[in-house]
Design a protein around this motif. Structure first.
Motif, PDB file in Angstrom:
ATOM      1  N   GLY A 156      14.585 -24.336  67.044  1.00 30.51           N
ATOM      2  CA  GLY A 156      14.519 -24.124  68.481  1.00 30.51           C
ATOM      3  C   GLY A 156      13.886 -25.316  69.175  1.00 30.51           C
ATOM      4  O   GLY A 156      13.601 -26.346  68.562  1.00 30.51           O
ATOM      5  N   LYS A 157      13.656 -25.165  70.466  1.00 31.61           N
ATOM      6  CA  LYS A 157      13.000 -26.217  71.232  1.00 31.61           C
ATOM      7  C   LYS A 157      12.204 -25.585  72.365  1.00 31.61           C
ATOM      8  O   LYS A 157      12.503 -24.470  72.820  1.00 31.61           O
ATOM      9  N   THR A 158      11.198 -26.306  72.791  1.00 29.13           N
ATOM     10  CA  THR A 158      10.368 -25.829  73.891  1.00 29.13           C
ATOM     11  C   THR A 158      11.044 -26.146  75.217  1.00 29.13           C
ATOM     12  O   THR A 158      11.854 -27.072  75.323  1.00 29.13           O
ATOM     13  N   ARG A 159      10.681 -25.385  76.237  1.00 24.26           N
ATOM     14  CA  ARG A 159      11.161 -25.672  77.576  1.00 24.26           C
ATOM     15  C   ARG A 159      10.171 -25.115  78.578  1.00 24.26           C
ATOM     16  O   ARG A 159       9.451 -24.147  78.304  1.00 24.26           O
ATOM     17  N   VAL A 160      10.112 -25.742  79.734  1.00 23.11           N
ATOM     18  CA  VAL A 160       9.239 -25.280  80.809  1.00 23.11           C
ATOM     19  C   VAL A 160       9.791 -23.961  81.354  1.00 23.11           C
ATOM     20  O   VAL A 160      10.997 -23.828  81.595  1.00 23.11           O
ATOM     21  N   ARG A 161       8.899 -23.019  81.538  1.00 23.23           N
ATOM     22  CA  ARG A 161       9.345 -21.688  81.947  1.00 23.23           C
ATOM     23  C   ARG A 161       9.954 -21.701  83.353  1.00 23.23           C
ATOM     24  O   ARG A 161      10.968 -21.066  83.613  1.00 23.23           O
ATOM     25  N   GLU A 162       9.335 -22.445  84.263  1.00 20.42           N
ATOM     26  CA  GLU A 162       9.842 -22.539  85.638  1.00 20.42           C
ATOM     27  C   GLU A 162      10.181 -23.996  85.903  1.00 20.42           C
ATOM     28  O   GLU A 162       9.293 -24.822  86.096  1.00 20.42           O
ATOM     29  N   LEU A 163      11.467 -24.328  85.907  1.00 19.59           N
ATOM     30  CA  LEU A 163      11.925 -25.697  86.102  1.00 19.59           C
ATOM     31  C   LEU A 163      12.573 -25.817  87.478  1.00 19.59           C
ATOM     32  O   LEU A 163      13.387 -24.980  87.869  1.00 19.59           O
ATOM     33  N   TYR A 164      12.189 -26.888  88.201  1.00 16.52           N
ATOM     34  CA  TYR A 164      12.733 -27.145  89.533  1.00 16.52           C
ATOM     35  C   TYR A 164      13.469 -28.484  89.492  1.00 16.52           C
ATOM     36  O   TYR A 164      12.894 -29.508  89.115  1.00 16.52           O
ATOM     37  N   ASP A 202       5.741 -27.283  85.204  1.00 15.36           N
ATOM     38  CA  ASP A 202       4.386 -27.220  84.660  1.00 15.36           C
ATOM     39  C   ASP A 202       4.472 -27.221  83.146  1.00 15.36           C
ATOM     40  O   ASP A 202       4.816 -26.207  82.539  1.00 15.36           O
ATOM     41  N   PRO A 203       4.172 -28.361  82.478  1.00 13.90           N
ATOM     42  CA  PRO A 203       4.316 -28.423  81.018  1.00 13.90           C
ATOM     43  C   PRO A 203       3.325 -27.574  80.249  1.00 13.90           C
ATOM     44  O   PRO A 203       3.461 -27.417  79.038  1.00 13.90           O
ATOM     45  N   SER A 204       2.324 -27.019  80.930  1.00 10.04           N
ATOM     46  CA  SER A 204       1.388 -26.133  80.230  1.00 10.04           C
ATOM     47  C   SER A 204       1.931 -24.713  80.114  1.00 10.04           C
ATOM     48  O   SER A 204       1.423 -23.914  79.329  1.00 10.04           O
ATOM     49  N   ALA A 205       2.963 -24.385  80.896  1.00  3.90           N
ATOM     50  CA  ALA A 205       3.597 -23.062  80.824  1.00  3.90           C
ATOM     51  C   ALA A 205       4.917 -23.216  80.086  1.00  3.90           C
ATOM     52  O   ALA A 205       5.977 -23.397  80.685  1.00  3.90           O
ATOM     53  N   LEU A 206       4.841 -23.181  78.751  1.00  2.00           N
ATOM     54  CA  LEU A 206       6.007 -23.408  77.916  1.00  2.00           C
ATOM     55  C   LEU A 206       6.486 -22.120  77.268  1.00  2.00           C
ATOM     56  O   LEU A 206       5.731 -21.160  77.118  1.00  2.00           O
ATOM     57  N   VAL A 258      31.342 -24.577  59.886  1.00  2.00           N
ATOM     58  CA  VAL A 258      31.472 -23.119  59.874  1.00  2.00           C
ATOM     59  C   VAL A 258      31.160 -22.575  61.269  1.00  2.00           C
ATOM     60  O   VAL A 258      30.130 -22.926  61.861  1.00  2.00           O
ATOM     61  N   GLU A 259      32.041 -21.724  61.775  1.00  2.00           N
ATOM     62  CA  GLU A 259      31.805 -21.099  63.077  1.00  2.00           C
ATOM     63  C   GLU A 259      30.770 -19.981  62.928  1.00  2.00           C
ATOM     64  O   GLU A 259      30.933 -19.092  62.085  1.00  2.00           O
ATOM     65  N   GLU A 260      29.737 -20.039  63.750  1.00  2.00           N
ATOM     66  CA  GLU A 260      28.655 -19.058  63.687  1.00  2.00           C
ATOM     67  C   GLU A 260      28.435 -18.458  65.068  1.00  2.00           C
ATOM     68  O   GLU A 260      28.463 -19.171  66.075  1.00  2.00           O
ATOM     69  N   GLN A 261      28.229 -17.158  65.102  1.00  2.00           N
ATOM     70  CA  GLN A 261      27.903 -16.473  66.347  1.00  2.00           C
ATOM     71  C   GLN A 261      26.382 -16.393  66.449  1.00  2.00           C
ATOM     72  O   GLN A 261      25.730 -15.763  65.622  1.00  2.00           O
ATOM     73  N   ARG A 262      25.841 -17.060  67.438  1.00  2.00           N
ATOM     74  CA  ARG A 262      24.386 -17.133  67.581  1.00  2.00           C
ATOM     75  C   ARG A 262      23.928 -16.538  68.901  1.00  2.00           C
ATOM     76  O   ARG A 262      24.716 -16.388  69.848  1.00  2.00           O
ATOM     77  N   VAL A 263      22.631 -16.204  68.943  1.00  2.45           N
ATOM     78  CA  VAL A 263      22.014 -15.584  70.116  1.00  2.45           C
ATOM     79  C   VAL A 263      20.698 -16.311  70.387  1.00  2.45           C
ATOM     80  O   VAL A 263      19.942 -16.592  69.455  1.00  2.45           O
ATOM     81  N   ASN A 264      20.442 -16.615  71.644  1.00  5.85           N
ATOM     82  CA  ASN A 264      19.183 -17.251  72.020  1.00  5.85           C
ATOM     83  C   ASN A 264      18.070 -16.203  72.066  1.00  5.85           C
ATOM     84  O   ASN A 264      18.227 -15.137  72.672  1.00  5.85           O
ATOM     85  N   VAL A 265      16.955 -16.528  71.426  1.00  2.00           N
ATOM     86  CA  VAL A 265      15.773 -15.676  71.425  1.00  2.00           C
ATOM     87  C   VAL A 265      14.653 -16.441  72.130  1.00  2.00           C
ATOM     88  O   VAL A 265      14.348 -17.580  71.761  1.00  2.00           O
ATOM     89  N   ILE A 266      14.065 -15.834  73.155  1.00  3.31           N
ATOM     90  CA  ILE A 266      13.005 -16.466  73.941  1.00  3.31           C
ATOM     91  C   ILE A 266      11.660 -16.034  73.363  1.00  3.31           C
ATOM     92  O   ILE A 266      11.400 -14.835  73.208  1.00  3.31           O
ATOM     93  N   ILE A 267      10.811 -17.019  73.075  1.00  5.39           N
ATOM     94  CA  ILE A 267       9.535 -16.782  72.399  1.00  5.39           C
ATOM     95  C   ILE A 267       8.411 -17.318  73.264  1.00  5.39           C
ATOM     96  O   ILE A 267       8.491 -18.450  73.774  1.00  5.39           O
ATOM     97  N   ASP A 268       7.360 -16.519  73.430  1.00  9.97           N
ATOM     98  CA  ASP A 268       6.158 -16.938  74.159  1.00  9.97           C
ATOM     99  C   ASP A 268       5.086 -17.355  73.175  1.00  9.97           C
ATOM    100  O   ASP A 268       4.930 -16.753  72.102  1.00  9.97           O
TER     101      ASP A 268
END
Length: 401
Positions: free
Chosen positions: A55-63, A238-242, A292-302
């Motif tokens: 996975g990768k990190t991302r800012v929760r509120e991006l403008y 805000d990079p502190s809210a990841l 190989v074709e794979e069916q994936r789902v995004n899971v959001i983690i705090d």
């Protein structure tokens, strides 16, 4: 007469001894030897079953600040990582002048202006004609009313004259609308040929303001450049809210539930703790590196509160391991000892120096250990990586390290 006993000679004794030694060697050669194997032990302890994905990190509120119109973007004065407050000027846009026409486009614009002017002249002529017809119909209606009062004509003649007058009035209104439309078309054609110019350049500058407080995460274009409407200019957050977004196989994600524990590694530091916040309701198709074709789902983690002060930023890579089952005290056997025998899981258990085929029932398992439901006891010894030549009851011994 006494008979003396004959003593065997040297040659007889030598060959008898040689035959005995040879028989012993042959017996030793064909005597079944104990097979050297690797030994593992059945233990009781903690077992945690996890499902891993990248996975990768991302800012929760991006403008994202975008260009509201096409123009010339001034050089961005801020730098990536700088702190900005809501309402600060982060970019300046100079709206572009009207595009200059090439000879062909100018000729087409001139022809369109000429056509619009002719259409306007035609509409005005039709309006004049309609007004003349209207005046004549008005006079006819007035004359018919006078003659009706003198009982010279019937009432039907009056009605016909009034109807003609109303129809003429409607044609006049339609002709006026046609003139207004032709005037608008001619105005548009004129603007395309000779676009208006702004009186002053300073009054045309457009300041773009920060929509929220935070840090500038990335600048898409630092230098001056021409830009189209809707093009992203920079991103603020805000990079502190990841949060972490990881793509799991849909079959694995179906086992997750909000609040499940997550272990985050592979980011350059120690393991961090997190929790599943949401499993997105829609999946997507992804082709793996092997095609190989794979069916994936995004899971959001705090992140847990204790992990909020780590030196992570937006878009950092992490390995997410979601706990789907755990037990503090469970009987477990190495997975390398398990194999299929007549459709059931089995192991070779070590009993008095011999490998004994034993069927077992297993529960959840990791890559290295499997929970034992039945068939084994604590401290039992089992054969690891059993060879196909190993049979039930065969003598075995531990391989020396």
């Amino acid at each position: 007469m006494a008979i003396k006993a004959l003593k065997p000679g040297f040659r007889t004794t030598f060959w008898a001894g040689a035959c005995a030694v040879l028989a012993l060697l042959i017996a030793y050669a064909f005597w079944p030897r104990a097979l050297q194997v690797e030994i593992g032990q059945v233990l009781k302890g903690e077992l945690v079953v996890e499902v891993e994905a990248e996975g990768k990190t991302r800012v929760r509120e991006l403008y994202v600040v975008t260009a509201p119109l096409t123009g010339h973007l001034r050089r961005i004065g801020n730098r990536t990582g700088e702190v900005v407050q809501k309402g600060d000027v982060v970019a300046v846009l100079d709206p572009s002048e009207s595009v200059l026409l090439d000879p062909r486009s100018r000729a087409e614009a001139e022809a369109a202006l000429t056509s619009a002017s002719a259409a306007l002249s035609l509409a005005r002529a039709q309006l004049s004609e309609a007004e003349v017809v209207k005046e004549e119909a008005k006079l006819e209606a007035s004359r018919a009313k006078v003659l009706f009062e003198r009982q010279v004509v019937a009432l039907s003649a009056v009605d016909a004259a009034v109807t003609n007058f109303e129809a003429a009035s409607a044609r006049v209104r339609a002709a006026r609308a046609a003139v207004a439309r032709a005037q608008s078309d001619r105005g548009g054609a004129s603007l395309r040929l000779n676009p208006p110019r702004s009186p002053g350049k300073a009054t045309r500058l457009r300041q773009l303001l920060a929509p929220a407080s935070g840090k500038i995460l990335r600048i898409h274009s630092q230098s001056e450049t021409a830009i189209l409407a809707g093009t992203p200019i920079l991103e603020i957050g805000d990079p502190s809210a990841l949060e972490v977004v990881a793509g799991f196989l849909s079959a694995d994600a179906a086992k997750f539930h909000p609040g499940a524990e997550v272990r985050l590694t592979g980011w350059g530091g120690g393991a961090l703790a997190g929790r599943v916040r949401i499993v997105e309701p829609s999946g997507y198709l992804k082709v793996s590196a092997l095609g190989v074709e794979e069916q994936r789902v995004n899971v959001i983690i705090d992140f847990d509160q204790a992990s909020a002060d780590v030196s992570l930023g937006d878009g950092f890579r992490v390995d997410a391991a979601v706990t789907v089952w755990s037990s503090q005290e469970t009987l477990q056997v190495p997975v390398s000892a398990l194999f299929r025998e007549q459709g059931s899981w089995s192991v070779f258990r070590l009993v008095d120096g011999r490998a004994t085929l034993t069927q077992v029932s297993t529960g959840p398992q990791t890559q290295s250990q499997a929970a034992v439901v039945a068939g084994l006891s604590e401290n039992d010894l089992v054969v690891l990586y059993p060879d196909r030549s190993l049979t039930d009851g065969q003598r075995v011994r531990a391989r020396a390290d």
